[in-house]
Design a protein around this motif. Structure first.
Motif, PDB file in Angstrom:
ATOM      1  N   LEU C 149      -0.247  20.420   1.464  1.00  0.00           N
ATOM      2  CA  LEU C 149      -1.267  19.692   0.638  1.00  0.00           C
ATOM      3  C   LEU C 149      -0.392  18.507  -0.121  1.00  0.00           C
ATOM      4  N   GLY C 150       0.824  18.447  -0.260  1.00  0.00           N
ATOM      5  CA  GLY C 150       1.710  17.274  -0.622  1.00  0.00           C
ATOM      6  C   GLY C 150       1.446  16.110   0.174  1.00  0.00           C
ATOM      7  N   PHE C 151       1.672  16.380   1.565  1.00  0.00           N
ATOM      8  CA  PHE C 151       1.743  15.591   2.660  1.00  0.00           C
ATOM      9  C   PHE C 151       0.246  14.882   2.514  1.00  0.00           C
ATOM     10  N   THR C 152      -0.792  15.885   2.568  1.00  0.00           N
ATOM     11  CA  THR C 152      -2.208  15.221   2.556  1.00  0.00           C
ATOM     12  C   THR C 152      -2.310  14.367   1.385  1.00  0.00           C
ATOM     13  N   LEU C 153      -2.115  14.876   0.340  1.00  0.00           N
ATOM     14  CA  LEU C 153      -2.301  14.129  -0.944  1.00  0.00           C
ATOM     15  C   LEU C 153      -1.714  12.702  -0.916  1.00  0.00           C
ATOM     16  N   ALA C 154      -0.291  12.583  -0.561  1.00  0.00           N
ATOM     17  CA  ALA C 154       0.511  11.153  -0.478  1.00  0.00           C
ATOM     18  C   ALA C 154      -0.408  10.230   0.554  1.00  0.00           C
ATOM     19  N   LEU C 155      -0.761  11.070   1.677  1.00  0.00           N
ATOM     20  CA  LEU C 155      -1.450  10.499   2.969  1.00  0.00           C
ATOM     21  C   LEU C 155      -2.778   9.787   2.446  1.00  0.00           C
ATOM     22  N   LEU C 156      -3.708  10.609   1.557  1.00  0.00           N
ATOM     23  CA  LEU C 156      -4.769  10.211   1.233  1.00  0.00           C
ATOM     24  C   LEU C 156      -4.834   8.971   0.193  1.00  0.00           C
ATOM     25  N   LEU C 157      -3.837   9.247  -0.659  1.00  0.00           N
ATOM     26  CA  LEU C 157      -3.560   7.946  -1.679  1.00  0.00           C
ATOM     27  C   LEU C 157      -3.184   6.654  -0.991  1.00  0.00           C
ATOM     28  N   MET C 158      -2.308   7.042   0.015  1.00  0.00           N
ATOM     29  CA  MET C 158      -2.075   5.702   0.597  1.00  0.00           C
ATOM     30  C   MET C 158      -2.998   5.085   1.350  1.00  0.00           C
ATOM     31  N   ALA C 159      -3.904   6.032   2.216  1.00  0.00           N
ATOM     32  CA  ALA C 159      -5.074   5.378   2.927  1.00  0.00           C
ATOM     33  C   ALA C 159      -5.995   4.592   2.041  1.00  0.00           C
ATOM     34  N   GLY C 160      -6.291   5.413   0.805  1.00  0.00           N
ATOM     35  CA  GLY C 160      -7.122   4.533  -0.277  1.00  0.00           C
ATOM     36  C   GLY C 160      -6.440   3.285  -0.658  1.00  0.00           C
ATOM     37  N   ILE C 161      -5.174   3.127  -0.804  1.00  0.00           N
ATOM     38  CA  ILE C 161      -4.874   1.645  -1.372  1.00  0.00           C
ATOM     39  C   ILE C 161      -4.801   0.765  -0.010  1.00  0.00           C
ATOM     40  N   ARG C 162      -4.310   1.465   1.250  1.00  0.00           N
ATOM     41  CA  ARG C 162      -4.464   0.277   2.217  1.00  0.00           C
ATOM     42  C   ARG C 162      -5.683  -0.046   2.414  1.00  0.00           C
ATOM     43  N   GLU C 163      -6.959   0.670   2.559  1.00  0.00           N
ATOM     44  CA  GLU C 163      -8.147   0.062   2.575  1.00  0.00           C
ATOM     45  C   GLU C 163      -8.598  -1.069   1.709  1.00  0.00           C
ATOM     46  N   ARG C 164      -7.832  -1.027   0.672  1.00  0.00           N
ATOM     47  CA  ARG C 164      -8.174  -1.941  -0.243  1.00  0.00           C
ATOM     48  C   ARG C 164      -7.374  -3.211  -0.050  1.00  0.00           C
ATOM     49  N   LEU C 165      -6.170  -3.000   0.382  1.00  0.00           N
ATOM     50  CA  LEU C 165      -5.108  -3.979   0.863  1.00  0.00           C
ATOM     51  C   LEU C 165      -5.730  -4.861   1.886  1.00  0.00           C
ATOM     52  N   GLU C 166      -6.429  -4.221   2.892  1.00  0.00           N
ATOM     53  CA  GLU C 166      -7.012  -4.928   3.948  1.00  0.00           C
ATOM     54  C   GLU C 166      -7.642  -6.450   3.468  1.00  0.00           C
ATOM     55  N   ILE C 167      -8.582  -6.247   2.409  1.00  0.00           N
ATOM     56  CA  ILE C 167      -9.208  -7.307   1.942  1.00  0.00           C
ATOM     57  C   ILE C 167      -8.335  -8.152   0.990  1.00  0.00           C
ATOM     58  N   ALA C 168      -7.116  -7.693   0.467  1.00  0.00           N
ATOM     59  CA  ALA C 168      -6.452  -8.422  -0.520  1.00  0.00           C
ATOM     60  C   ALA C 168      -5.786  -9.662   0.146  1.00  0.00           C
ATOM     61  N   ASP C 169      -5.329 -10.485  -0.928  1.00  0.00           N
ATOM     62  CA  ASP C 169      -4.863 -11.713  -0.231  1.00  0.00           C
ATOM     63  C   ASP C 169      -3.328 -11.557  -0.405  1.00  0.00           C
ATOM     64  N   ILE C 170      -2.606 -11.214   0.734  1.00  0.00           N
ATOM     65  CA  ILE C 170      -1.005 -10.773   0.684  1.00  0.00           C
ATOM     66  C   ILE C 170      -0.463 -11.779   1.333  1.00  0.00           C
ATOM     67  N   PRO C 171       0.801 -12.488   0.986  1.00  0.00           N
ATOM     68  CA  PRO C 171       1.433 -13.349   1.671  1.00  0.00           C
ATOM     69  C   PRO C 171       1.759 -13.034   3.155  1.00  0.00           C
ATOM     70  N   GLU C 172       1.672 -13.719   3.984  1.00  0.00           N
ATOM     71  CA  GLU C 172       1.576 -13.825   5.281  1.00  0.00           C
ATOM     72  C   GLU C 172       2.688 -12.693   6.041  1.00  0.00           C
ATOM     73  N   ASN C 173       3.999 -13.266   5.419  1.00  0.00           N
ATOM     74  CA  ASN C 173       5.080 -12.365   6.051  1.00  0.00           C
ATOM     75  C   ASN C 173       5.149 -10.874   5.495  1.00  0.00           C
ATOM     76  N   LEU C 174       4.483 -10.724   4.391  1.00  0.00           N
ATOM     77  CA  LEU C 174       4.363  -9.298   3.832  1.00  0.00           C
ATOM     78  C   LEU C 174       3.212  -8.284   4.456  1.00  0.00           C
ATOM     79  N   LYS C 175       2.587  -9.054   5.000  1.00  0.00           N
ATOM     80  CA  LYS C 175       1.383  -8.336   6.093  1.00  0.00           C
ATOM     81  C   LYS C 175       1.922  -7.002   6.670  1.00  0.00           C
ATOM     82  N   GLY C 176       1.222  -5.983   6.891  1.00  0.00           N
ATOM     83  CA  GLY C 176       1.631  -5.112   7.755  1.00  0.00           C
ATOM     84  C   GLY C 176       2.464  -3.833   7.105  1.00  0.00           C
ATOM     85  N   LEU C 177       3.848  -3.547   7.676  1.00  0.00           N
ATOM     86  CA  LEU C 177       4.715  -2.701   7.192  1.00  0.00           C
ATOM     87  C   LEU C 177       5.423  -3.165   5.764  1.00  0.00           C
TER      88      LEU C 177
END
Lengths: 197, 231, 199
Positions: C149-177
């Motif tokens: 459950l803890g793993f799933t919780l962390a994974l879901l939180l992360m996925a939610g944030i990353r879906e938003r990050l896709e459209i955010a304006d991030i410095p080129e070198n910070l993109k990805g990992l």
């Protein structure tokens, strides 16, 4: 590919952690002190080299559909050898590394190299590949541990740096690990994009 | 199809057999060393918690659900022999059980404790084992290190010396303990918690209190058994 | 009393000792499968399932086979082979029973064998002092459930944030990992807040 290239690619151009992004768990978890990092490197490299040797030796005998369980059994054997040896001769290190010794089995770097390199190459290149990948893993781990130990516990190799200073404990905890690795990856990306230009 | 299943099974079985065979030999080599290490560790812990005492027999008593292990110790001093006991106390901390060896005298005053097993968070709870190193890194590099005869004992364990285990032990949040706090804290029968790891401190404290109570019961039962055997 | 002990194990494995964010186990799938919410959910469910099963079987094997025959040193090899077999078995069962479920979960199952959180929970179960109390098996299973459950919780939180990050304006070198790790670090910091909790 020359033998030198087989060896050297693991250290920089195909660094398992910074470029391929695998083997993160032990990297982040045991990089709390430099001595932990060095012992982990030694343990993982030992397993990597020997599993590569055995996988490359038996590659033609093993039917392809059961190769993964067999690779895992080989890796697990060497992990237990490491586990028992450390427990007998370096009990403090064994305690400090804790469950991350048995977890070397599921380190993606080792199974990944067995599957991707050793099962397609002969013994000598496999040894060099294992050594190079192990060094690349260890180098990243040690750099990470160096910063985390200094900032997080005000120590280096277990000795206090500045007496009386309160260290930033967060660096030894999980967030510090994530941030330090993020900065290292950022630097790596910056270097790569400068080269491209 | 059947032939291939047979072949796969055979190869897998053979691999496992060879692996286990090799491992059993490695185990035969390392096992005596590991055993020796563990015995050594236990002797060191006993010497630490009962300083100066001659350790007697090891006894186990079934108190409650779990087995309770304790040792007796004796020290000749003047015309009387002082008796003391060491026992193993255990309580779950944040991650997994914290096992502590505790040495007490007959009145219940703690002579020393030694945490023999813990898996708390590094930097927080794991600081129960943190000792202030006498040398700094620069002193070691420049070769001006003090010759440390023995490692300093971790402050967390050190502060329990003198505390009365038979009474309630109080926990204060005073930050890292040092020698100057000893008298003040002992007056209140208290110890200082590790910053950010009160739960760990409480687990050790509780285990000592419970262990002391269990020791009393075990000793009474042992005395009764002795008496019965004497008759 | 025992109910409380079980509850404490559950809460502490989900929040206080979250496998991903404080023990740093299972980071490979955490980084690899957290790009989309639905695939994160699929992976999470598969991990919960396998962790509970693995806790059950590895605990039984450890207590009733490895310890009585004095071969506890073979723990690692025994556990990893059990987990690999279990994952294979679960995959076949799901494929036969529910093809729909298989399509949503199936692709994640082979990845779970090398998820260090699963072997991690199996190994931790043997070291957490469950062996000499009663209800050890139940505690191990609850720890497996909490870890999943803890793993799933962390994974879901992360996925939610990353879906938003896709459209955010991030410095080129910070993109990805790099940005993912910074996010993970901030989440881990938030989870540190649980570590003073009294239960």
């Amino acid at each position: 590919m020359s033998y030198y290239r087989v060896f050297a690619k693991g250290i920089w151009e195909k660094n398992p952690i910074l470029i391929l992004g695998i083997g993160m768990c032990p990297t982040l978890a045991v990089s709390t002190s430099v001595s932990n990092a060095l012992w982990m490197t030694l343990a993982a490299t030992f397993v990597l080299i020997f599993s590569n040797i055995f996988v490359s030796l038996i590659k033609s005998v093993v039917p392809s559909h059961i190769r993964i369980p067999i690779f895992i059994a080989i890796i697990a054997t060497f992990v237990i050898i490491v586990e028992l040896t450390l427990k007998a001769f370096q009990p403090d290190i064994y305690k400090a590394l804790g469950i991350f010794i048995p977890l070397i089995v599921v380190n993606c770097i080792i199974l990944g190299r067995a599957e991707e390199f050793a099962s397609k190459n002969t013994v000598l290149p496999s040894v060099l590949d294992g050594l190079g990948m192990g060094l690349g893993f260890g180098l990243t781990l040690t750099v990470l541990a160096f910063f985390r130990e200094i900032l997080g516990s005000n120590r280096l190799f277990g000795y206090t740096l500045i007496p009386g200073m309160e260290p930033a404990t967060i660096m030894t905890l999980a967030p510090g690990a994530f941030f330090t690795l993020a900065i290292m990856l950022w630097g790596m990306n910056a270097l790569k994009s400068r080269k491209r230009r | 199809m059947n032939a291939s299943i047979l072949r796969s099974t055979l190869i897998l079985g053979l691999t496992s057999f060879i692996a286990t065979f090799a491992l059993s030999h490695i185990k035969a080599i390392t096992y005596p060393v590991i055993q020796k290490q563990e015995r050594q560790k236990q002797e060191n812990a006993l010497a630490l918690v009962l300083p100066g005492y001659t350790i007697g027999e090891e006894r186990t008593a079934a108190v409650g659900r779990a087995n309770f292990t304790y040792w007796t110790g004796q020290k000749a001093g003047g015309n009387t022999t002082a008796k003391a006991y060491a026992f193993i106390a255990e309580k779950p901390g944040y991650s997994g059980a914290i096992r502590t060896m505790v040495g007490v005298d007959e009145k219940g005053t703690v002579l020393g404790i030694s945490i023999i097993r813990q898996s708390e968070t590094p930097g927080l709870g794991a600081r129960v084992l943190e000792a202030a190193s006498r040398n700094t890194f620069f002193q070691v590099v420049t070769g001006r290190a003090h010759e440390t005869g023995e490692e300093p004992s971790p402050w967390f364990q050190e502060q329990f010396r003198g505390v009365n285990a038979a009474a309630k032990i109080a926990i204060f949040k005073k930050g890292d303990w040092n020698e100057t706090m000893r008298d003040e804290l002992l007056l209140k029968n208290g110890v200082s918690a590790i910053t950010g790891a009160t739960i760990t401190t409480k687990a050790v404290k509780d285990s000592i209190e419970v262990g002391m109570a269990t020791l009393r019961i075990a000793l009474e039962e042992h005395a009764k058994a002795q008496e019965a055997a004497g008759k | 009393m025992e109910i409380k002990a079980l509850f404490v194990i559950l809460i502490s494995t989900i929040f206080i000792n979250n496998y991903v964010l404080s023990q740093m186990l299972g980071l490979c799938p955490f980084l690899g499968v957290s790009r989309k919410l639905d695939s994160a959910l699929g992976m999470g469910l598969a991990v919960i399932f396998v962790m509970v099963m693995a806790s059950f079987f590895t605990f039984l094997i450890y207590k009733y086979v490895l310890i009585p025959f004095d071969i506890a040193y073979l723990r690692t090899i025994a556990f990893i082979l059990v987990i690999a077999g279990l994952v294979q078995f679960v995959e076949m069962v799901i494929e036969n029973i529910s093809p729909v479920l298989y399509h949503s979960l199936g692709i994640f199952l082979p990845l779970i064998t090398t998820n260090c959180a699963v072997l991690g929970v199996a190994v931790l179960n043997t070291e957490a002092g469950f062996l000499n109390g009663n209800l050890g098996l139940l505690k191990a299973v609850v720890q497996g459930l909490g870890a999943g459950l803890g793993f799933t919780l962390a994974l879901l939180l992360m996925a939610g944030i990353r879906e938003r990050l896709e459209i955010a304006d991030i410095p080129e070198n910070l993109k990805g990992l790099p940005i993912t790790f910074i996010t993970a670090g901030l989440m881990a910091m938030a989870f540190l807040g649980f570590s003073g909790m009294k239960i």
